[in-house]
Design a protein around this motif. Sequence first.
Motif, mmCIF file in Angstrom:
data_model
loop_
_atom_site.group_PDB
_atom_site.id
_atom_site.type_symbol
_atom_site.label_atom_id
_atom_site.label_comp_id
_atom_site.label_asym_id
_atom_site.label_seq_id
_atom_site.Cartn_x
_atom_site.Cartn_y
_atom_site.Cartn_z
ATOM 1 N N LEU A 255 0.856 -1.185 0.000
ATOM 2 C CA LEU A 255 0.000 0.000 0.000
ATOM 3 C C LEU A 255 0.891 1.233 0.000
ATOM 4 O O LEU A 255 1.927 1.268 0.683
ATOM 5 C CB LEU A 255 -0.902 0.022 1.237
ATOM 6 C CG LEU A 255 -1.780 -1.206 1.478
ATOM 7 C CD1 LEU A 255 -2.501 -1.077 2.814
ATOM 8 C CD2 LEU A 255 -2.774 -1.381 0.351
ATOM 9 N N LYS A 328 -8.560 4.054 4.693
ATOM 10 C CA LYS A 328 -8.325 3.397 3.403
ATOM 11 C C LYS A 328 -8.391 4.380 2.237
ATOM 12 O O LYS A 328 -7.773 4.172 1.194
ATOM 13 C CB LYS A 328 -9.336 2.264 3.200
ATOM 14 C CG LYS A 328 -8.909 1.294 2.101
ATOM 15 C CD LYS A 328 -9.738 0.030 2.108
ATOM 16 C CE LYS A 328 -9.252 -0.889 0.990
ATOM 17 N NZ LYS A 328 -10.281 -1.311 0.098
ATOM 18 N N VAL A 331 -5.065 5.620 0.699
ATOM 19 C CA VAL A 331 -4.205 4.766 -0.120
ATOM 20 C C VAL A 331 -4.177 5.305 -1.549
ATOM 21 O O VAL A 331 -5.230 5.435 -2.189
ATOM 22 C CB VAL A 331 -4.721 3.305 -0.125
ATOM 23 C CG1 VAL A 331 -3.873 2.436 -1.039
ATOM 24 C CG2 VAL A 331 -4.715 2.739 1.294
ATOM 25 N N GLN A 334 -2.322 0.387 -4.533
ATOM 26 C CA GLN A 334 -2.239 -0.873 -3.803
ATOM 27 C C GLN A 334 -1.961 -2.006 -4.762
ATOM 28 O O GLN A 334 -2.304 -1.950 -5.947
ATOM 29 C CB GLN A 334 -3.526 -1.138 -3.031
ATOM 30 C CG GLN A 334 -4.797 -1.148 -3.874
ATOM 31 C CD GLN A 334 -6.029 -1.370 -3.021
ATOM 32 O OE1 GLN A 334 -6.123 -2.351 -2.293
ATOM 33 N NE2 GLN A 334 -6.978 -0.427 -3.084
#
Length: 536
Positions: A255, A328, A331, A334
């Motif tokens: 990530l 999240k 991010v 990924q």
Amino acid sequence: MGISNRNREESHRQLTNQDYDLLVIGGGLTGASIALDASSRGMKVALIEQKDYGNGASAQFAPLLSTHHFPTKKIWHQAYTEKQLLAEHLSPFYKPVNMLTLVYDHEIKQKLLSKLRHTLSESLISSYFPKHLKLLSKKEVQMIEANVSERKLKYGFSHQDGVIDQCLMTIEILKKAYRFGTNMINYLKLVQFIYNDEQQVTGVLAEDQVTGEVSAIYASKIVNATGSQVESVSQLDKSDDLLKSVAQYRKRIQLFFNQSDLAIDHTISFTDVVSQQMITLTPYQHFTMLTVSEPTSSILQQKTVSEDEFTHIVRALKRVIPHLCLDKSQVIEQHVAYLINQDSRGTGDIITSTSGLITAIGAPIVFYRSYASQVVDRIAKDLKRTDNILYSKSETKSMAIIIDDQGDQLNFKSYLSSTQLSDKDIAFILARYGNQVSQFLPYLDEMGKTSKNDPLEPMLSLLLRYALDHEGIYKPIDFLSRRLRYQLYRPFDMQQQLKPFLQQLASALAWTKEECSYYERECRLWLNAHQASLEL
């Protein structure tokens, strides 16, 4: 012209119109390295890849030493030697890092055997402190990285490591292999092995994933270098039973965050006391890379991290960096990959089936060069016995792949200053292509003559022309994700350039109407996903 899909049908015809000494199945780091070693010794080599080059685990960034626990002092010494060679031979993609490894008390009860293994591991590590590692007390750890929790921290140690971009590394190794005569093509999938009357493998049937055409390729030796897919390929040879004891897999998640969202001063590595996941945080240019590795018994077609997985990862991080607050939505990129766990075997396994199929399990990335040499040594020995052909020893130990050449770069920088490229564009090209920047001169001259009619930004036009001729791109995401690392570096605004970009690809690669529609939709979805993560 280098590795190119401009005339894919002709490339396919040339590949299938001759017999080879060696056919490599797999265009990741292991397959690319074997192809380079073999072709540089004079072998006639072909390589096929069912997806794009540098896919799967080879698409990730990787530390060279810190995530490994090699079993002997001799192997550690070899690892440090190979690390230095890698830093010299691929210098534009290698970043030295100061690694801080943290050792915590286990919060869960361990079985006696597991506890003994852990104790032995610590004793073994301690034996290397004088040469490679600096042992740190809890107080010294906190002085280096103040945000680290002291709770259950036993000690730490620091050492010099390196991080490398495996994808760009793989592409450059393939380009080097091509210059030594390797024929290669991507999007060509193995569907069946071909055997002679003695049931020895002599070739493959492969299906073009673009046209659907099936063709035969023949070779004296065939290597299965397909990474996490080695078992499925071996099943076609009915030799997958040979891999049961060695094919133990790890799942590796990467990530990427902006450094403002995940700020650390040093690369930190630790094993989570609850999940037993190996976690590494690495500051890399303008972002922070989070790598999570854990054993797994199954390989899934998973491309993204689930909400539950992300939650567990953040909990593990907060046990070490309590103040951390991550969502999240932060991010920016990924990647999920599966790879064979190689630590216990050190420098890698090579398995030959009764039919003669050679399966290259792979080795830790730091041993990529020496492992390829071992595989090709075995092939050379067999060819000497069967065909009475004598090949030279490996030359890759002294072979630079791509390097930072200050002289070439200064000359090229001076030349580029007279073009339409910005200083930022020039810096990006010099950092990415090192001593290969002179290969851009013909394209710059061509652009100078046609700039009024080119709808693309100069930087995008230049890189696209080069990639079409030298880097084997076929799909838009091949270029954006694996050649440019666009999602991380964003050297230009792709949304504004998308239409002429796709038109130039369609023209250069003779896409069908259906391909134009499909690739445009795929590219827009990919760009929108990354743009959304950037805005959030």
